[in-house]
Design a protein around this motif. Structure first.
Motif, PDB file in Angstrom:
ATOM      1  N   GLY A 268     107.998  18.553 -74.651  1.00 37.92           N
ATOM      2  CA  GLY A 268     107.690  17.216 -75.124  1.00 37.92           C
ATOM      3  C   GLY A 268     108.532  16.732 -76.282  1.00 37.92           C
ATOM      4  N   ALA A 269     109.756  17.248 -76.418  1.00 36.71           N
ATOM      5  CA  ALA A 269     110.660  16.771 -77.461  1.00 36.71           C
ATOM      6  C   ALA A 269     111.457  15.582 -76.939  1.00 36.71           C
ATOM      7  N   VAL A 270     111.321  14.453 -77.600  1.00 38.82           N
ATOM      8  CA  VAL A 270     112.045  13.234 -77.236  1.00 38.82           C
ATOM      9  C   VAL A 270     113.134  13.002 -78.271  1.00 38.82           C
ATOM     10  N   SER A 271     114.381  13.105 -77.841  1.00 38.78           N
ATOM     11  CA  SER A 271     115.506  13.024 -78.767  1.00 38.78           C
ATOM     12  C   SER A 271     115.793  11.592 -79.184  1.00 38.78           C
ATOM     13  N   LEU A 272     116.575  11.458 -80.259  1.00 41.17           N
ATOM     14  CA  LEU A 272     116.989  10.135 -80.724  1.00 41.17           C
ATOM     15  C   LEU A 272     117.809   9.403 -79.669  1.00 41.17           C
ATOM     16  N   LYS A 273     118.464  10.169 -78.781  1.00 42.84           N
ATOM     17  CA  LYS A 273     119.287   9.551 -77.736  1.00 42.84           C
ATOM     18  C   LYS A 273     118.463   8.681 -76.802  1.00 42.84           C
ATOM     19  N   VAL A 274     117.168   8.970 -76.704  1.00 41.08           N
ATOM     20  CA  VAL A 274     116.299   8.194 -75.809  1.00 41.08           C
ATOM     21  C   VAL A 274     116.259   6.730 -76.225  1.00 41.08           C
ATOM     22  N   GLN A 275     116.386   6.467 -77.520  1.00 36.74           N
ATOM     23  CA  GLN A 275     116.352   5.088 -78.004  1.00 36.74           C
ATOM     24  C   GLN A 275     117.487   4.245 -77.440  1.00 36.74           C
ATOM     25  N   GLU A 276     118.594   4.907 -77.085  1.00 37.01           N
ATOM     26  CA  GLU A 276     119.729   4.181 -76.505  1.00 37.01           C
ATOM     27  C   GLU A 276     119.403   3.671 -75.103  1.00 37.01           C
ATOM     28  N   ILE A 277     118.405   4.279 -74.466  1.00 29.61           N
ATOM     29  CA  ILE A 277     118.072   3.930 -73.090  1.00 29.61           C
ATOM     30  C   ILE A 277     116.844   3.032 -73.017  1.00 29.61           C
ATOM     31  N   LEU A 278     115.818   3.362 -73.792  1.00 29.86           N
ATOM     32  CA  LEU A 278     114.594   2.561 -73.772  1.00 29.86           C
ATOM     33  C   LEU A 278     114.730   1.382 -74.719  1.00 29.86           C
ATOM     34  N   THR A 279     115.619   0.476 -74.377  1.00 26.79           N
ATOM     35  CA  THR A 279     115.913  -0.653 -75.258  1.00 26.79           C
ATOM     36  C   THR A 279     114.904  -1.795 -75.122  1.00 26.79           C
ATOM     37  N   ASP A 280     114.115  -1.800 -74.048  1.00 28.77           N
ATOM     38  CA  ASP A 280     113.168  -2.898 -73.819  1.00 28.77           C
ATOM     39  C   ASP A 280     111.860  -2.720 -74.567  1.00 28.77           C
ATOM     40  N   PHE A 281     111.562  -1.502 -74.968  1.00 33.87           N
ATOM     41  CA  PHE A 281     110.280  -1.256 -75.636  1.00 33.87           C
ATOM     42  C   PHE A 281     110.374   0.017 -76.477  1.00 33.87           C
ATOM     43  N   LYS A 282     109.411   0.207 -77.356  1.00 31.26           N
ATOM     44  CA  LYS A 282     109.335   1.394 -78.201  1.00 31.26           C
ATOM     45  C   LYS A 282     108.171   2.265 -77.738  1.00 31.26           C
ATOM     46  N   ILE A 283     108.278   3.571 -77.980  1.00 37.65           N
ATOM     47  CA  ILE A 283     107.237   4.496 -77.541  1.00 37.65           C
ATOM     48  C   ILE A 283     106.389   4.981 -78.715  1.00 37.65           C
ATOM     49  N   ASN A 284     106.351   4.188 -79.789  1.00 35.37           N
ATOM     50  CA  ASN A 284     105.639   4.600 -81.000  1.00 35.37           C
ATOM     51  C   ASN A 284     104.200   5.027 -80.724  1.00 35.37           C
ATOM     52  N   ASN A 285     103.527   4.332 -79.813  1.00 34.67           N
ATOM     53  CA  ASN A 285     102.107   4.597 -79.580  1.00 34.67           C
ATOM     54  C   ASN A 285     101.833   5.943 -78.918  1.00 34.67           C
ATOM     55  N   VAL A 286     102.862   6.588 -78.362  1.00 36.87           N
ATOM     56  CA  VAL A 286     102.643   7.888 -77.712  1.00 36.87           C
ATOM     57  C   VAL A 286     103.297   9.038 -78.481  1.00 36.87           C
ATOM     58  N   ILE A 287     103.869   8.737 -79.647  1.00 32.66           N
ATOM     59  CA  ILE A 287     104.478   9.782 -80.458  1.00 32.66           C
ATOM     60  C   ILE A 287     103.393  10.591 -81.162  1.00 32.66           C
ATOM     61  N   GLU A 288     103.420  11.906 -80.980  1.00 32.26           N
ATOM     62  CA  GLU A 288     102.430  12.802 -81.557  1.00 32.26           C
ATOM     63  C   GLU A 288     102.835  13.273 -82.958  1.00 32.26           C
ATOM     64  N   ASP A 289     104.130  13.390 -83.186  1.00 35.28           N
ATOM     65  CA  ASP A 289     104.616  13.833 -84.487  1.00 35.28           C
ATOM     66  C   ASP A 289     106.099  13.495 -84.603  1.00 35.28           C
ATOM     67  N   GLU A 290     106.541  13.282 -85.844  1.00 43.30           N
ATOM     68  CA  GLU A 290     107.953  13.044 -86.142  1.00 43.30           C
ATOM     69  C   GLU A 290     108.516  14.294 -86.812  1.00 43.30           C
ATOM     70  N   ILE A 291     109.572  14.848 -86.233  1.00 39.94           N
ATOM     71  CA  ILE A 291     110.110  16.119 -86.706  1.00 39.94           C
ATOM     72  C   ILE A 291     111.294  15.891 -87.637  1.00 39.94           C
ATOM     73  N   THR A 292     111.186  16.453 -88.834  1.00 39.27           N
ATOM     74  CA  THR A 292     112.273  16.370 -89.817  1.00 39.27           C
ATOM     75  C   THR A 292     112.869  17.734 -90.142  1.00 39.27           C
ATOM     76  N   LYS A 293     112.138  18.807 -89.815  1.00 36.49           N
ATOM     77  CA  LYS A 293     112.587  20.155 -90.173  1.00 36.49           C
ATOM     78  C   LYS A 293     112.544  21.074 -88.957  1.00 36.49           C
ATOM     79  N   VAL A 294     113.399  22.090 -88.986  1.00 36.55           N
ATOM     80  CA  VAL A 294     113.374  23.130 -87.963  1.00 36.55           C
ATOM     81  C   VAL A 294     113.586  24.481 -88.638  1.00 36.55           C
TER      82      VAL A 294
END
Length: 376
Positions: free
Chosen positions: A44-70
């Motif tokens: 369930g990892a959605v990369s930043l590259k997905v934003q280049e494709i889903l230009t018509d809408f945002k998926i904010n409502n289904v995001i479970e967490d924002e990852i800043t560290k690994v």
């Protein structure tokens, strides 16, 4: 029912293909064998590259967490902490993401029929007939988005020689304290399992913990249990546990014939290094839908789709495969290098989850690990 296009499979590849076709005012039927929405085993990892494709809408409502560290480790040892200071990937649950995309398609007029398993695809001169366990449908063209071991691909005579990896994942209910400590952080270990890695991904109310490998004959459940012991998660309540195949990308395949084409996992479009599939599902859906629109308007043929995938996706997959041949056999040595030169590890993550090229990463590996130059 007679439509312009039948799409089989309501995952990201199928739902986004249907959405794009409906935008072009085509009459589209979307079929899925399960009752929607349904659980799907996926990191369930959605990369930043997905934003280049889903230009018509945002998926904010289904995001479970924002990852800043690994946190990277090798066989539980020498953890390396990388902090990007801002989100570099997002966590989703596939049932919610898929349902979101399906509803976007429905809003544009796509007819969705779930709990309908495709059992046969029959090609005729001017149309394709799709028989399910309960009904029969016809269309001008068909899209196979029905995952690894695709029925559509098989009946179209496509993807007959795919290689597969395998993954096994558990969704774990943990204490609020443990979940909060994991918030914004993913853990990856690439020494526990041969030719693969294990992970801990935080979701809104639980942890997704899994293991994936491209090697054969691995006891995935045993390896995952070893990891759960090390992470002190072995006593957690298991909400879901399921395995799935990973069709390995990187080789050229014929992805279409005159009556149909395949996208996403059905087309073998899984990153051969990281195992990521969501971005390539959406990318192939984008390329497929454009090709179908042109084909039905007599401005091209479905052959163009295979050409586009070979041009825009396959070169990166080939470099990813080469990196894998360096990375996995020599992972212990490379982890020591990462400890000294964390910027290389950061570049690796940027390639997988951001917009950098595998070609650049490949050149970095070859220049920074001289003794490996002739082992690929």
């Amino acid at each position: 029912m007679d439509v312009d296009v039948i799409v089989v499979g309501a995952g990201p590849a199928g739902a986004f293909t249907a959405y794009n076709l409906a935008q072009a005012n085509l009459n589209v039927l979307l079929l899925d064998k399960e009752r929607l929405p349904r659980y799907k085993s996926c990191g369930g990892a959605v990369s930043l590259k997905v934003q280049e494709i889903l230009t018509d809408f945002k998926i904010n409502n289904v995001i479970e967490d924002e990852i800043t560290k690994v946190v990277f480790s090798h066989n539980f040892q020498q953890p390396i902490n990388i902090d990007f200071l801002k989100p570099f990937t997002y966590m989703v649950m596939r049932d919610k993401l898929d349902d979101f995309l399906v509803k976007k398609a429905q809003n544009l007029g796509v007819k969705v029929i779930d709990n309908n398993k495709v059992v046969e695809v029959i090609q005729n001169k001017n149309q394709v007939q799709v028989n399910t366990n309960t009904d029969s449908f016809t269309a001008q063209l068909i899209v196979g988005a029905d995952g690894a071991k695709s029925v559509v691909a098989s009946d179209l005579g496509l993807m007959t020689d795919l290689e597969y990896g395998v993954a096994y994942e558990k969704e774990l209910k943990v204490s609020e304290r443990r979940l909060n400590s994991q918030r914004g952080i993913i853990h990856l270990d690439y020494g526990i399992v041969s030719n693969g890695y294990v992970w801990v991904f935080p979701k809104a109310e639980h942890l997704s913990v899994g293991v994936g490998t491209y090697a054969q004959g691995i006891d995935l459940k045993g390896k995952l249990n070893d990891y759960l012991v090390s992470e002190r998660l072995i006593d957690s309540d298991v909400l879901q546990a399921k395995g799935h195949l990973l069709p390995i990308g990187g080789d050229k395949h014929k992805l279409n014939n005159q009556r149909g084409l395949v996208v996403g996992d059905a087309a073998g479009l899984v990153d051969p290094l990281s195992g990521e599939g969501i971005f390539y599902a959406l990318k192939s859906a984008q390329l497929a839908s454009k090709t179908i629109v042109n084909t039905l308007s007599k401005a091209g043929s479905l052959d163009r789709y295979t050409e586009l995938v070979n041009q825009e996706i396959l070169p990166e997959f080939k470099k990813a495969r080469l990196i894998g041949k360096i990375f996995f056999p020599f992972s212990k040595t490379i982890h020591k290098l990462f400890n000294k030169k964390e910027w290389i590890l950061k570049q690796l993550l940027t390639v997988i989850y951001g917009g950098k090229s595998y070609s650049d990463l490949y050149n970095t590996f070859r220049s920074e690990i001289p003794f490996l130059r002739f082992k690929v």
